[in-house]
Design a protein around this motif. Structure first.
Motif, PDB file in Angstrom:
ATOM      1  N   ASP A  45       0.831  -1.207   0.000  1.00 15.46           N
ATOM      2  CA  ASP A  45       0.000   0.000   0.000  1.00 15.46           C
ATOM      3  C   ASP A  45       0.862   1.253   0.000  1.00 15.46           C
ATOM      4  OD1 ASP A  45      -2.650   1.398   0.356  1.00 15.46           O
ATOM      5  OD2 ASP A  45      -1.667   2.020   2.213  1.00 15.46           O
ATOM      6  N   ARG A  46       1.901   1.255   0.815  1.00 13.25           N
ATOM      7  CA  ARG A  46       2.745   2.452   0.932  1.00 13.25           C
ATOM      8  C   ARG A  46       3.544   2.685  -0.351  1.00 13.25           C
ATOM      9  NH1 ARG A  46       4.515   5.195   5.568  1.00 13.25           N
ATOM     10  NH2 ARG A  46       5.092   7.288   4.843  1.00 13.25           N
ATOM     11  N   LEU A  47       4.173   1.640  -0.862  1.00  9.71           N
ATOM     12  CA  LEU A  47       5.037   1.808  -2.037  1.00  9.71           C
ATOM     13  C   LEU A  47       4.237   1.977  -3.326  1.00  9.71           C
ATOM     14  CD1 LEU A  47       7.982  -0.653  -1.271  1.00  9.71           C
ATOM     15  CD2 LEU A  47       7.895   1.829  -0.952  1.00  9.71           C
ATOM     16  N   SER A  48       3.011   1.465  -3.359  1.00  7.22           N
ATOM     17  CA  SER A  48       2.198   1.622  -4.570  1.00  7.22           C
ATOM     18  C   SER A  48       1.880   3.088  -4.840  1.00  7.22           C
ATOM     19  CB  SER A  48       0.896   0.822  -4.452  1.00  7.22           C
ATOM     20  OG  SER A  48       0.040   1.371  -3.463  1.00  7.22           O
ATOM     21  N   LYS A  49       1.889   3.902  -3.782  1.00  2.47           N
ATOM     22  CA  LYS A  49       1.616   5.338  -3.945  1.00  2.47           C
ATOM     23  C   LYS A  49       2.696   6.027  -4.766  1.00  2.47           C
ATOM     24  CE  LYS A  49      -2.002   5.312  -1.100  1.00  2.47           C
ATOM     25  NZ  LYS A  49      -1.964   3.920  -0.628  1.00  2.47           N
ATOM     26  N   LEU A  50       3.860   5.393  -4.872  1.00  5.54           N
ATOM     27  CA  LEU A  50       4.972   5.984  -5.620  1.00  5.54           C
ATOM     28  C   LEU A  50       4.901   5.675  -7.110  1.00  5.54           C
ATOM     29  CD1 LEU A  50       7.871   5.257  -3.086  1.00  5.54           C
ATOM     30  CD2 LEU A  50       6.403   7.282  -3.268  1.00  5.54           C
ATOM     31  N   LYS A  51       3.862   4.961  -7.525  1.00  2.96           N
ATOM     32  CA  LYS A  51       3.614   4.656  -8.945  1.00  2.96           C
ATOM     33  C   LYS A  51       4.816   3.990  -9.621  1.00  2.96           C
ATOM     34  CE  LYS A  51      -0.410   6.564  -8.526  1.00  2.96           C
ATOM     35  NZ  LYS A  51      -1.590   5.692  -8.361  1.00  2.96           N
ATOM     36  N   PRO A  52       5.243   2.845  -9.119  1.00  2.00           N
ATOM     37  CA  PRO A  52       6.353   2.142  -9.777  1.00  2.00           C
ATOM     38  C   PRO A  52       5.968   1.699 -11.184  1.00  2.00           C
ATOM     39  CG  PRO A  52       5.246   0.703  -8.206  1.00  2.00           C
ATOM     40  CD  PRO A  52       4.675   2.079  -7.990  1.00  2.00           C
ATOM     41  N   VAL A  53       6.964   1.564 -12.044  1.00  2.00           N
ATOM     42  CA  VAL A  53       6.733   1.089 -13.405  1.00  2.00           C
ATOM     43  C   VAL A  53       6.163  -0.330 -13.356  1.00  2.00           C
ATOM     44  CG1 VAL A  53       7.850   0.509 -15.594  1.00  2.00           C
ATOM     45  CG2 VAL A  53       8.555   2.548 -14.336  1.00  2.00           C
ATOM     46  N   PHE A  54       6.675  -1.139 -12.461  1.00  2.00           N
ATOM     47  CA  PHE A  54       6.126  -2.473 -12.202  1.00  2.00           C
ATOM     48  C   PHE A  54       6.639  -2.950 -10.859  1.00  2.00           C
ATOM     49  CE2 PHE A  54      10.223  -3.369 -14.161  1.00  2.00           C
ATOM     50  CZ  PHE A  54      10.699  -4.466 -13.472  1.00  2.00           C
ATOM     51  N   VAL A  55       6.023  -4.007 -10.354  1.00  2.00           N
ATOM     52  CA  VAL A  55       6.535  -4.688  -9.171  1.00  2.00           C
ATOM     53  C   VAL A  55       6.691  -6.156  -9.537  1.00  2.00           C
ATOM     54  CG1 VAL A  55       5.439  -3.072  -7.585  1.00  2.00           C
ATOM     55  CG2 VAL A  55       4.239  -5.186  -8.200  1.00  2.00           C
ATOM     56  N   SER A  56       7.615  -6.833  -8.869  1.00  2.68           N
ATOM     57  CA  SER A  56       7.813  -8.258  -9.138  1.00  2.68           C
ATOM     58  C   SER A  56       7.684  -9.050  -7.845  1.00  2.68           C
ATOM     59  CB  SER A  56       9.174  -8.506  -9.789  1.00  2.68           C
ATOM     60  OG  SER A  56      10.231  -8.261  -8.877  1.00  2.68           O
ATOM     61  N   VAL A  57       7.306 -10.306  -7.978  1.00  2.00           N
ATOM     62  CA  VAL A  57       7.153 -11.193  -6.827  1.00  2.00           C
ATOM     63  C   VAL A  57       7.984 -12.441  -7.083  1.00  2.00           C
ATOM     64  CG1 VAL A  57       5.548 -12.553  -5.426  1.00  2.00           C
ATOM     65  CG2 VAL A  57       4.848 -10.327  -6.335  1.00  2.00           C
ATOM     66  N   THR A  58       8.840 -12.772  -6.134  1.00  2.00           N
ATOM     67  CA  THR A  58       9.796 -13.860  -6.327  1.00  2.00           C
ATOM     68  C   THR A  58       9.125 -15.226  -6.272  1.00  2.00           C
ATOM     69  OG1 THR A  58      10.333 -14.066  -3.982  1.00  2.00           O
ATOM     70  CG2 THR A  58      11.596 -12.468  -5.264  1.00  2.00           C
ATOM     71  N   TYR A  59       9.827 -16.174  -6.858  1.00  2.00           N
ATOM     72  CA  TYR A  59       9.488 -17.588  -6.729  1.00  2.00           C
ATOM     73  C   TYR A  59      10.800 -18.332  -6.540  1.00  2.00           C
ATOM     74  CZ  TYR A  59       8.681 -22.408  -8.006  1.00  2.00           C
ATOM     75  OH  TYR A  59       8.654 -23.777  -7.983  1.00  2.00           O
ATOM     76  N   GLY A  60      10.954 -19.012  -5.428  1.00  2.00           N
ATOM     77  CA  GLY A  60      12.188 -19.737  -5.169  1.00  2.00           C
ATOM     78  C   GLY A  60      12.209 -21.070  -5.897  1.00  2.00           C
ATOM     79  N   ALA A  61      13.283 -21.318  -6.643  1.00  4.81           N
ATOM     80  CA  ALA A  61      13.415 -22.609  -7.320  1.00  4.81           C
ATOM     81  C   ALA A  61      13.305 -23.737  -6.305  1.00  4.81           C
ATOM     82  CB  ALA A  61      14.755 -22.683  -8.053  1.00  4.81           C
ATOM     83  N   THR A  80      -4.354  -2.891  -6.377  1.00  4.62           N
ATOM     84  CA  THR A  80      -3.618  -1.648  -6.649  1.00  4.62           C
ATOM     85  C   THR A  80      -3.660  -1.193  -8.098  1.00  4.62           C
ATOM     86  OG1 THR A  80      -1.497  -2.726  -7.162  1.00  4.62           O
ATOM     87  CG2 THR A  80      -1.990  -2.314  -4.823  1.00  4.62           C
ATOM     88  N   GLY A  81      -3.922  -2.114  -9.023  1.00  2.00           N
ATOM     89  CA  GLY A  81      -3.858  -1.770 -10.437  1.00  2.00           C
ATOM     90  C   GLY A  81      -2.450  -1.699 -10.982  1.00  2.00           C
ATOM     91  N   LEU A  82      -1.453  -2.058 -10.165  1.00  4.48           N
ATOM     92  CA  LEU A  82      -0.067  -2.020 -10.624  1.00  4.48           C
ATOM     93  C   LEU A  82       0.221  -3.143 -11.614  1.00  4.48           C
ATOM     94  CD1 LEU A  82       1.806  -1.443  -7.231  1.00  4.48           C
ATOM     95  CD2 LEU A  82       1.405   0.260  -9.022  1.00  4.48           C
ATOM     96  N   ILE A  83       1.193  -2.923 -12.489  1.00  4.61           N
ATOM     97  CA  ILE A  83       1.728  -4.004 -13.314  1.00  4.61           C
ATOM     98  C   ILE A  83       2.560  -4.900 -12.402  1.00  4.61           C
ATOM     99  CG2 ILE A  83       3.324  -4.583 -15.180  1.00  4.61           C
ATOM    100  CD1 ILE A  83       2.507  -1.937 -16.510  1.00  4.61           C
ATOM    101  N   ALA A  84       2.202  -6.169 -12.337  1.00  7.57           N
ATOM    102  CA  ALA A  84       2.873  -7.102 -11.426  1.00  7.57           C
ATOM    103  C   ALA A  84       3.445  -8.266 -12.230  1.00  7.57           C
ATOM    104  CB  ALA A  84       1.904  -7.615 -10.362  1.00  7.57           C
ATOM    105  N   ALA A  85       4.720  -8.562 -11.988  1.00  7.67           N
ATOM    106  CA  ALA A  85       5.438  -9.574 -12.764  1.00  7.67           C
ATOM    107  C   ALA A  85       5.873 -10.726 -11.867  1.00  7.67           C
ATOM    108  CB  ALA A  85       6.658  -8.955 -13.443  1.00  7.67           C
ATOM    109  N   PRO A  86       5.422 -11.951 -12.141  1.00  5.25           N
ATOM    110  CA  PRO A  86       5.913 -13.088 -11.372  1.00  5.25           C
ATOM    111  C   PRO A  86       7.317 -13.487 -11.798  1.00  5.25           C
ATOM    112  CG  PRO A  86       4.453 -13.853 -13.110  1.00  5.25           C
ATOM    113  CD  PRO A  86       4.446 -12.351 -13.169  1.00  5.25           C
ATOM    114  N   HIS A  87       8.139 -13.895 -10.854  1.00  2.00           N
ATOM    115  CA  HIS A  87       9.391 -14.552 -11.189  1.00  2.00           C
ATOM    116  C   HIS A  87       9.059 -15.970 -11.627  1.00  2.00           C
ATOM    117  CE1 HIS A  87      12.458 -11.889  -8.879  1.00  2.00           C
ATOM    118  NE2 HIS A  87      11.406 -11.180  -9.239  1.00  2.00           N
TER     119      HIS A  87
END
Length: 302
Positions: A45-61, A80-87
């Motif tokens: 919630d806090r960081l989404s206010k900064l309008k990042p180009v995208f956020v990513s979420v890790t996946y551990g092998a 949030t409506g953010l562009i979110a990229a899975p690892h």
């Protein structure tokens, strides 16, 4: 006026001249407990206010939890409506399984992926490593759909690379296969990044090489990361954290100063994109972005 004050005045003037022309992206990992989940969403919630180009979420092998990463990605998008990229890693998953995962992503509106080989592990929960590499995963993703793909880059050379040259050639293969950008492993030697960026240009890599910034707040944790990744911690950083193991507030302040000093140099060298390894914390990253002039609009939360 002191030299330090003059440097800060120059930095502040440069930030004003950029007029917000700085892009950030953030990395998170899936929370595993209720308490972690509560703090995770506070951070989002806090960081989404900064309008990042995208956020990513890790996946551990070898974690076997693609579904967890997928669910977190979809929750971030809906909340949030953010562009979110899975690892997505390929060392622990067959090509057929990867095709199914990629098709599911595409069918459900996920267009951005961070494509990685994944770290080798002695404890792989009974799963056998495949012979695939990140370049193979990029090819596979592009066959499924026109994904926007980020790949990893290593200014201090991947620890398993035969040589710096072979590591650079491997990165170029990933870009030639269709990757849209490279995000670097974290580093603290800015000159190593700048040399690496120049080398990328020299071999015909034209995409952005986005520096990965790891704000330090726990030096013992940093040492653990360094042992795993073989990233060098300069002696001056070791000295700065000496004796501060239990003084978290002071460690945070030092971590912010180190990150800002790195960013100051990178901005002068024309870098305009930064990827922050947040470790699911908002305080350090938010502070650094605020100093960079990346702030919520007046009247917004934050």
């Amino acid at each position: 006026m002191s030299l330090c004050a003059l440097q800060w005045e120059e930095f502040n003037r440069h930030i004003i001249e950029l007029d917000g022309n700085v892009n950030v992206s953030f990395e998170f990992f899936p929370p595993r407990t209720y308490e972690m989940e509560q703090f995770f969403w506070k951070t989002i919630d806090r960081l989404s206010k900064l309008k990042p180009v995208f956020v990513s979420v890790t996946y551990g092998a070898y974690s076997g939890k693609h579904e967890l990463t997928y669910n977190v990605i979809q929750d971030i998008r809906s909340r949030t409506g953010l562009i979110a990229a899975p690892h997505l890693t390929c060392i622990d998953t067959s090509p057929h399984q990867l095709e199914k995962i990629a098709q599911k992503y595409w069918n459900n509106g996920i267009r951005h992926v961070v494509a990685l080989r994944g770290d080798r592990s002695a404890d792989c929960n009974g799963l056998k490593a495949t012979m695939m590499h990140a370049v193979d995963l990029v090819f596979l993703l592009k066959k499924i759909g026109n994904f926007d793909i980020s790949v990893a880059a290593y200014p201090e050379v991947h620890p398993e690379a035969e040589s710096p040259q072979s590591d650079l050639i491997n990165l170029k293969k990933k870009i030639d296969a269709g990757a849209n950008r490279a995000i670097t492993q974290f580093f603290f030697d800015v000159e190593s990044y700048l040399r690496f960026r120049d080398l990328c240009v020299s071999v015909g890599i034209s995409v952005k090489i986005i520096p990965g910034i790891l704000p330090i707040f726990n030096f013992n944790q940093l040492q653990s990361f360094s042992n795993m990744t073989k990233v060098k911690i300069p002696s001056w950083i070791i000295s700065m954290f000496d004796g501060l193991n239990y003084d978290i507030d002071i460690c945070k302040m030092i971590g912010i100063v180190i990150a800002i000093d790195m960013v100051k140099v990178l901005l002068k060298e024309g870098v305009r994109d930064f990827h922050f390894y947040t470790l699911n914390r908002f305080d350090l990253t938010y502070t650094i972005c605020h100093i960079l002039g990346i702030r919520p609009k007046i009247g917004g939360a934050g």
